[in-house]
Enzyme design. Sequence first.
Site, short mmCIF file in Angstrom:
data_model
loop_
_atom_site.label_atom_id
_atom_site.label_comp_id
_atom_site.label_asym_id
_atom_site.label_seq_id
_atom_site.Cartn_x
_atom_site.Cartn_y
_atom_site.Cartn_z
N HIS A 224 14.51 2.09 -3.24
CA HIS A 224 14.61 1.82 -4.68
C HIS A 224 15.98 1.24 -5.04
O HIS A 224 16.07 0.06 -5.31
CB HIS A 224 14.27 3.04 -5.56
CG HIS A 224 12.91 3.59 -5.28
ND1 HIS A 224 11.77 2.81 -5.34
CD2 HIS A 224 12.48 4.83 -4.89
CE1 HIS A 224 10.71 3.54 -5.02
NE2 HIS A 224 11.11 4.77 -4.74
N ASP A 275 4.92 1.70 -1.00
CA ASP A 275 5.21 2.98 -1.63
C ASP A 275 3.97 3.75 -2.09
O ASP A 275 3.28 4.34 -1.29
CB ASP A 275 6.21 2.74 -2.78
CG ASP A 275 6.89 4.01 -3.26
OD1 ASP A 275 6.58 5.10 -2.74
OD2 ASP A 275 7.76 3.93 -4.15
#
Length: 369
Positions: A224, A275
């Site tokens: 991230h 993800d």
Amino acid sequence: MRIPAMVNAHSHAFQIELRGVGERAHPDDDFWAWRTEMYRLAGKHDPDAMHAVGKRCYQEMADAGYGAVGEFHYVHHQPDGRPYGERNAMAIALAEAALSVGLEIVLLPAAYHRAGPGVPPSQGQLRFCDPNVETFIERVDELRVWASGREGVHVGVAVHSVRAVPASWIEAVAAYAERHELARHVHACEQRRELAECLDEHGCTPIELLERCGFLGPRASVVHGIHVSESDIALLASSGTIVVACPTTEGNLGDGYQPALAYRDAGVRYALGSDSQVRIDPFEEVRELETGARREGETRYALLAATDGKLWERLVEGGRASLGLTAPAPEIEIGLEGPDMAGIAPDDVPYALATCASASVVLAPVRAR
Ligand SMILES: [Zn+2]
């Protein structure tokens, strides 16, 4: 034509089952409400169910043009937190699922200990947790023994996040990874609440804490890396750490977006991950990354232009480095006759791959070189 298969550097296979059901949002819905739903789902799985969902998810990845997956794995134990007889049963179930569809896998077992600073794990988190870091590392050792000699399976290591473990665990995992030259991953700077908690507990940002604990480095990946300061970006750049962007998930969860142009200018390496599996399409991830950077800078000179049209290749290289894969990437066969790519001149194909293509261009998934 042939292109290198994309690397999926960040996956939680079981979260594919949140498609649709995870979208029933209400006005005060946010990442944390989504997480509650995800815990409910994580609570349901045993090794057989994990194998089944892994197989479905990894087949979709292989068909979409991914050639390797990094499985950031934290559903370790039984729902009440007791280990399975085979302590790595869940990780092994996922590895066997990937192998059954011909996808190379790097297992990244994640250390998890608490709900937050000074807060014990919630009921839904019990199966993620270990009582101490030594127990966690012992299990990773056992997994490495299981994986050794199995072609297509590798083992790295992860810290779930700076909120899920104390600093001493981050130090221990970083030292272990360094000693054995393992890829090491951590979720960081995804949500602003995490930054506030880190400031409160450690007096610094999550990136500064990772630096202080010896976690950053060329074999480290920060997943991230959205809410970062200028000095965080400088630390990531100077340490050679890779940032794993998960654009479709980050958009879906309302996380925000990376300062992609600042990362570009600082020379930070990038990799991609699917993800939460809200989408499994590496072409879409590349396009989201590029389009997001253009929106951010109100410019068309973003990542694709800065790589002379080699954004796909740079992301493959970043992904393989992120997962510690040293062999050349396998290749996929793509078709230029379908609706996404028809009529595009050969010289323009690399640019179109990052802006117009989708997984439907893949004619033949991974094929070893
Ligand atoms: Zn994740």
